[in-house]
Motif scaffolding. Structure first.
Motif, PDB file in Angstrom:
ATOM      1  N   ASP A 118       1.565   4.766   2.893  1.00 42.38           N
ATOM      2  CA  ASP A 118       1.574   3.330   2.596  1.00 42.38           C
ATOM      3  C   ASP A 118       2.936   2.899   2.070  1.00 42.38           C
ATOM      4  OD1 ASP A 118      -1.073   3.105   3.344  1.00 42.38           O
ATOM      5  OD2 ASP A 118      -1.827   3.398   1.298  1.00 42.38           O
ATOM      6  N   ARG A 174      -0.346   8.291  -1.438  1.00 42.19           N
ATOM      7  CA  ARG A 174       0.013   6.948  -0.977  1.00 42.19           C
ATOM      8  C   ARG A 174       1.403   6.912  -0.342  1.00 42.19           C
ATOM      9  NH1 ARG A 174      -3.279   6.102  -5.392  1.00 42.19           N
ATOM     10  NH2 ARG A 174      -5.065   4.770  -4.926  1.00 42.19           N
ATOM     11  N   GLU A 226      -8.054  -3.208   3.817  1.00 47.98           N
ATOM     12  CA  GLU A 226      -6.957  -3.613   2.943  1.00 47.98           C
ATOM     13  C   GLU A 226      -7.524  -4.051   1.598  1.00 47.98           C
ATOM     14  OE1 GLU A 226      -3.624  -3.645   3.545  1.00 47.98           O
ATOM     15  OE2 GLU A 226      -3.956  -2.781   5.527  1.00 47.98           O
ATOM     16  N   ARG A 278       5.407   2.801   4.957  1.00 48.22           N
ATOM     17  CA  ARG A 278       5.163   1.615   5.772  1.00 48.22           C
ATOM     18  C   ARG A 278       5.719   0.368   5.080  1.00 48.22           C
ATOM     19  NH1 ARG A 278      -0.215   1.664   5.908  1.00 48.22           N
ATOM     20  NH2 ARG A 278      -0.146   3.535   7.158  1.00 48.22           N
ATOM     21  N   HIS A 279       5.516   0.289   3.774  1.00 48.87           N
ATOM     22  CA  HIS A 279       6.019  -0.842   2.991  1.00 48.87           C
ATOM     23  C   HIS A 279       7.549  -0.889   3.037  1.00 48.87           C
ATOM     24  CE1 HIS A 279       6.339  -3.784  -0.206  1.00 48.87           C
ATOM     25  NE2 HIS A 279       7.081  -2.937  -0.911  1.00 48.87           N
ATOM     26  N   SER A 289      -5.203  11.997   1.974  1.00 49.22           N
ATOM     27  CA  SER A 289      -5.068  10.680   2.594  1.00 49.22           C
ATOM     28  C   SER A 289      -6.136  10.563   3.663  1.00 49.22           C
ATOM     29  CB  SER A 289      -3.671  10.494   3.190  1.00 49.22           C
ATOM     30  OG  SER A 289      -3.468  11.390   4.251  1.00 49.22           O
ATOM     31  N   LYS A 318     -10.223  -1.214   0.598  1.00 48.26           N
ATOM     32  CA  LYS A 318      -9.549   0.079   0.697  1.00 48.26           C
ATOM     33  C   LYS A 318      -9.691   0.861  -0.610  1.00 48.26           C
ATOM     34  CE  LYS A 318      -5.284   2.346   1.923  1.00 48.26           C
ATOM     35  NZ  LYS A 318      -3.935   2.246   2.401  1.00 48.26           N
TER      36      LYS A 318
END
Length: 130
Positions: free
Chosen positions: A107, A104, A60, A110-111, A54, A64
């Protein structure tokens, strides 16, 4: 000792070596100092080691993805040097083939936080006291 104990130890040693190399030895401009090897999974026969990486970015979307492709290309180009160092440090007869994948999980976490905070669930203080 349970199944996979040796693979786990080997994966951890490979992770340490690659992480150290990213900090001090590999000078590829595609590999910024903000790259982290989060985990290494070694197959049961020791022929492949999947390295999850990572990196920190504020980009974004397509930007990204472009940066991820660049990082993976930089890691692929340094794969031979990494395998040589791993073989020398751990003294393996057969060094696993390195496969790099983006991790990921940050991510995804966070989502999930965004989804949970958007639910507007209120806690009942009376239930917590029982």
């Amino acid at each position: 000792m349970g199944k996979g104990y040796r693979q786990g130890r080997l994966g951890e040693e490979i992770r340490k070596i690659i992480s150290q190399m990213l900090i001090s030895e590999i000078k590829d401009p595609r590999l910024s100092p903000m790259i982290s090897v989060t985990d290494v999974k070694v197959t049961s026969d020791g022929s492949y080691a999947t390295c999850f990486v990572s990196f920190f970015t504020n980009a974004e979307g397509e930007e990204k993805e472009r940066q991820e492709d660049e990082v993976l290309a930089g890691l692929e180009s340094a794969k031979g040097l990494m395998k040589k160092k791993i073989g020398h440090e751990i003294r393996l007869r057969h060094v696993p083939e390195l496969v790099f994948k983006m991790d990921r999980s940050l991510d995804y976490g966070r989502h999930m936080d965004e989804i949970l905070s958007g639910l507007n669930i209120k806690h009942d203080d009376n239930e917590e006291e029982k």
